[in-house]
Design a protein around this motif. Structure first.
Motif, short mmCIF file in Angstrom:
data_model
loop_
_atom_site.label_atom_id
_atom_site.label_comp_id
_atom_site.label_asym_id
_atom_site.label_seq_id
_atom_site.Cartn_x
_atom_site.Cartn_y
_atom_site.Cartn_z
N TRP A 6 9.38 -13.04 0.67
CA TRP A 6 8.61 -12.11 0.01
C TRP A 6 9.34 -10.85 -0.36
N ARG A 7 10.35 -10.59 -0.06
CA ARG A 7 11.27 -9.40 -0.28
C ARG A 7 10.56 -8.11 0.49
N LEU A 8 10.48 -8.31 1.50
CA LEU A 8 9.75 -7.04 2.34
C LEU A 8 10.50 -5.83 3.02
N PRO A 9 10.08 -4.88 2.81
CA PRO A 9 10.99 -3.77 3.19
C PRO A 9 10.92 -3.65 4.89
N LEU A 10 12.09 -4.57 5.38
CA LEU A 10 12.34 -4.72 6.68
C LEU A 10 13.56 -4.56 7.06
N LEU A 11 13.82 -3.45 7.87
CA LEU A 11 15.21 -3.23 8.47
C LEU A 11 15.58 -3.45 9.92
N VAL A 12 16.13 -4.41 10.03
CA VAL A 12 16.38 -4.94 11.44
C VAL A 12 17.83 -4.44 11.96
N ILE A 13 17.49 -3.83 13.06
CA ILE A 13 18.72 -3.12 13.60
C ILE A 13 19.30 -3.96 14.73
N VAL A 14 20.43 -4.49 14.84
CA VAL A 14 20.62 -5.18 16.05
C VAL A 14 21.78 -4.50 16.78
N GLU A 15 21.50 -4.46 17.98
CA GLU A 15 22.42 -3.62 19.00
C GLU A 15 23.06 -4.72 19.90
N ASN A 16 24.34 -5.14 19.13
CA ASN A 16 25.00 -6.21 19.70
C ASN A 16 26.15 -5.46 20.88
N ASN A 17 25.60 -5.57 22.32
CA ASN A 17 26.46 -5.04 23.19
C ASN A 17 27.10 -6.27 23.76
N GLY A 18 26.96 -7.59 23.29
CA GLY A 18 28.06 -8.66 23.76
C GLY A 18 27.24 -9.13 24.86
N ILE A 19 26.11 -8.99 25.39
CA ILE A 19 25.75 -9.48 26.46
C ILE A 19 24.09 -9.46 26.52
N THR B 279 0.74 -1.09 0.06
CA THR B 279 0.15 0.14 0.00
C THR B 279 0.74 1.19 -0.18
N GLU B 280 2.05 1.08 0.59
CA GLU B 280 2.87 2.59 0.42
C GLU B 280 4.15 2.18 0.25
N PRO B 281 4.49 1.60 -1.15
CA PRO B 281 5.84 1.40 -1.49
C PRO B 281 6.83 2.45 -1.16
N GLY B 282 7.99 2.26 -0.84
CA GLY B 282 8.99 3.37 -0.55
C GLY B 282 9.25 3.39 1.07
N ALA B 283 8.09 3.13 1.92
CA ALA B 283 8.14 2.94 3.39
C ALA B 283 8.72 1.83 3.77
N LEU B 284 9.26 1.56 4.83
CA LEU B 284 9.71 0.39 5.53
C LEU B 284 9.65 0.23 6.83
N ALA B 285 9.73 -0.98 7.48
CA ALA B 285 9.42 -1.19 8.86
C ALA B 285 10.81 -1.28 9.54
N CYS B 286 11.44 -0.91 10.49
CA CYS B 286 12.50 -0.62 11.39
C CYS B 286 12.37 -1.29 12.46
N VAL B 287 13.16 -2.42 12.85
CA VAL B 287 13.19 -3.35 14.31
C VAL B 287 14.32 -3.21 14.96
N PHE B 288 14.22 -2.75 16.28
CA PHE B 288 15.52 -2.73 17.00
C PHE B 288 15.60 -3.92 17.91
N ILE B 289 16.44 -4.88 17.73
CA ILE B 289 16.50 -5.99 18.80
C ILE B 289 18.03 -6.03 19.19
N GLY B 290 18.30 -6.82 20.37
CA GLY B 290 19.41 -6.95 21.01
C GLY B 290 19.99 -8.24 20.56
N ASP B 291 21.37 -8.62 20.82
CA ASP B 291 21.92 -10.01 20.50
C ASP B 291 21.27 -11.02 20.88
N GLY B 292 20.87 -10.76 22.22
CA GLY B 292 20.22 -12.05 22.89
C GLY B 292 18.98 -12.53 22.41
#
Ligand SMILES: Cc1ncc(C[n+]2csc(CCOP(=O)(O)OP(=O)(O)O)c2C)c(N)n1
Ligand SMILES: [Mg+2]
Length: 306
Positions: A167-180, A137-150
């Motif tokens: 499905w080649r979906l516009p998802l950006l996964v941001i991993v905050e790998n703080n080592g713990i 419905t809104e090509p060009g927009a994305l979903a952005c998720v923040f998750i940790g390493d654990g």
């Protein structure tokens, strides 16, 4: 990448807006720990001390049409999206003006296209569904998720990666790998790497090993543009550091690990790069947060109206 404190971060460049936001989040988090210590807060909270630069770097790569999913360590995710420290503090303190009427607290915030959850891994399948909707419905927009390493220990992460890749979906996964993860070093709970796991699903992976905002944005801009253009999901893994406890007073790490994290703190690196400008900005944000704490603390309790 997965060894606690392995990355040596460097930080140099931030314009006045970025610096103000970095320092706002830093002082907001320090104020929360102080309020807890004085018995002024109920429930729990997880501060993003040391990791503030991650959402700050990303904010200029995201638009208002994007959906952002924060996690249990999400105050910085929210404050990088909305200039609303008073609303967030009121939410955490249960005072009038709270973003979610005081029923969400530190971890469960919903506002416009922003939502956070304290349930590890819960956000990925939901974000995959949102990304499917955006693609249609809104090509060009994305979903952005923040998750940790654990959170890579949660099966839901892999179910979501499978579908977003297929499905080649516009998802950006941001991993905050703080080592713990809470008290478990990543090296003791993760086999293989985040990169190999993403690539096993055919998902592109990019590692970030700096806290320099300009460098991060330069690296990520073309990759994020490709996600928007329909080229499929992306996992970005930040090698970062947790400066504070997991939650409050529950830091089980050895002093050497904590010292290494503090040595790599963007706060120290930016301070050294431009001491006078940094000091002025630091004092301004400290004063801003102090005033917000005083003002919000004096408000009456929040009321939830469904
Ligand atoms: C499904 C689920 N299991 C357990 C918890 C308890 N818990 C909260 S944070 C956390 C560790 C998370 O580690 P990580 O994903 O590395 O994020 P970090 O805290 O390091 O930012 C755990 C086990 C939870 N919130 N949700
Ligand atoms: Mg972690």
């Amino acid at each position: 990448m997965t060894e606690t404190g392995a990355a040596v971060l460097s930080a140099r460049r931030a314009d006045d807006d970025d610096l103000a936001l970095l320092l706002l989040i830093r002082h907001f988090e320090l104020a929360l720990l102080d309020l807890f210590g004085r018995g002024e807060l109920n429930g729990t909270t997880h501060t993003c001390l040391g990791q503030e630069y991650v959402p700050v770097a990303l904010r200029r790569l995201l638009t208002g049409a994007d959906h952002v999913f924060g996690n249990h360590r999400g105050h910085g995710h929210y404050l990088a999206r909305f200039d609303d420290p008073a609303g967030l503090l009121a939410e955490i303190m249960g005072r009038e003006g709270a973003v979610c009427g005081g029923v969400g607290g530190s971890q469960h915030i919903l506002r416009d296209r922003y939502v956070s959850t304290g349930v590890q891994g819960e956000s990925l399948p939901v974000a995959a569904g949102v990304a499917l909707h955006l693609k249609r419905t809104e090509p060009g927009a994305l979903a952005c998720v923040f998750i940790g390493d654990g959170t890579w220990g949660e099966g839901a992460v892999y179910e979501a990666l499978n579908l977003v890749s297929l499905w080649r979906l516009p998802l950006l996964v941001i991993v905050e790998n703080n080592g713990i993860a809470q008290s478990t070093p990543t090296t003791r709970q993760m086999a293989g790497t985040v990169r190999a796991r993403a690539e096993a699903f055919g998902v592109r992976h990019h590692g970030v090993e700096t806290s320099d905002l300009a460098t991060i944005r330069d690296e990520l801009a073309p990759l994020v543009a490709a996600v928007r253009a329909g080229e499929g999901p992306l996992v970005v893994e930040f090698a970062t550091h947790r400066i504070g406890p997991h939650s409050k007073g529950d830091d089980t790490r050895d002093p050497e690990t904590v010292r290494r994290a503090r040595d790599n703190d963007w706060y120290r690196l930016y301070g050294e790069a431009d001491p006078e400008r940094f000091e002025r900005a630091d004092q301004a944000q400290r004063a801003r947060v102090d005033a917000i704490v005083r003002e919000v603390s004096a408000r009456p309790p929040s009321r939830w109206r469904p």
